[in-house]
Design a protein around this motif. Structure first.
Motif: not given
Length: 311
Positions: A19-20, A52-57, A229-234, A236-237
């Protein structure tokens, strides 16, 4: 996921990692809105993914990490964050050899010691993948690297490998100094500094295009949703990447990613009806010989550790 069977699991995994690339291709080629404009600020995707990855982590640390602490402080990732952010666009052939600079940087900069068999396995895998990629790459594609400035083209490839090696070696050094560092600690540290550096580049740098990218997303909400959506897939990766690094080290992660790309190329060639030449099968043999020997070495090491525990 187990209830759906192996086929569905594989399909799900392929979808997540595909997806990314699909979304990035969409963002670079799709025309948005009635005015038919394209999103021309692809560098903005790096900043968006960092945020997005900063918030996710941060959320994952709060939900899953132990409250005892002891992980690496966020400031220890500043140097790896720099080299990771300014990595130049890699050439496929050069990127296939990135396991070698990861080992060299670890040895030269941080004093990490590898055994001769480990070096041999790495050279077998990297050499096999590089030779295979060279055979598959057209002369026209190779000539692009040397045109119009050959020293600059090859210099950028070398710089990419050096930065990549330093980034991975630094992550290994940090996890060695702070054994309680989780995958999400690494993810947070890397993306925090990535956010800082990319913010400066996109909004503080002369002629930065960050404001234009934000304005485009306001005018075309569909593009904003594609970016999210691109950032959310990233994100997960990145979970899989940093879980591998935190548990098995950067060299193992690099070997996995390089081998995955290599296997994808081989399978794609076979499915498309392009048979491999004897030399290409020799490269395949080199790669899997290196991987098999690496697995054997790890099995022997595990056996020795079990014997020590029994005694």
């Amino acid at each position: 996921m187990e209830a759906h069977g192996a086929g569905d699991s594989a399909e799900f995994s392929i979808g997540i990692f595909a997806w990314p690339g699909i979304l990035q291709e969409t963002l670079s080629t799709k025309r948005f809105g009635s005015d038919g404009k394209r999103f021309e600020h692809l560098a903005f995707l790096n900043l968006a993914q960092n945020v997005v990855c900063l918030v996710w982590s941060y959320i994952m640390i709060k939900l899953w990490s132990s409250s005892s602490g002891g992980g690496a402080p966020w400031w220890t990732f500043w140097s790896a964050g720099i080299t990771n952010t300014i990595l130049v666009q890699p050439w496929v052939l050069a990127k296939s050899s990135k396991m070698i600079p990861v080992m060299l940087m670890g040895t030269l900069v941080y004093g990490i010691r590898y055994t001769f068999p480990e070096y041999m396995c790495t050279f077998l895998v990297a050499g096999g993948v590089s030779a295979f990629a060279l055979m598959k790459t057209s002369s026209k594609t190779i000539s692009k690297l040397a045109h119009p400035n050959a020293p600059l083209g090859y210099g950028l490839c070398f710089l990419n490998l050096a930065f990549d090696g330093f980034t991975n070696a630094t992550q290994d050094s940090i996890t060695a100094r702070y054994p309680k560092t989780s995958a999400w600690d690494i993810m947070l540290g890397m993306n925090l500094w990535g956010t800082i550096y990319n913010m400066i580049y996109m909004f503080g740098w002369p002629h930065g295009s960050g404001f234009e990218a934000v304005q485009f997303c306001k005018q075309h909400p569909e593009a904003a949703w594609d970016i999210l959506l691109y950032c959310l897939c990233g994100a997960v990766g990145q979970n899989f990447i940093f879980l591998t690094i935190s548990r098995f080290g950067s060299l193992a992660n690099t070997t996995i990613t390089t081998t995955r790309k290599f296997v994808s190329i081989v399978v794609s060639s076979l499915l498309s009806g392009n048979p491999l030449s004897p030399k290409q099968w020799g490269c395949v043999l080199m790669v899997f010989s290196g991987l098999s020997y690496q697995i054997y070495l790890k099995w022997k090491k595990l056996q020795r550790l079990q014997k020590k525990k029994k005694t």
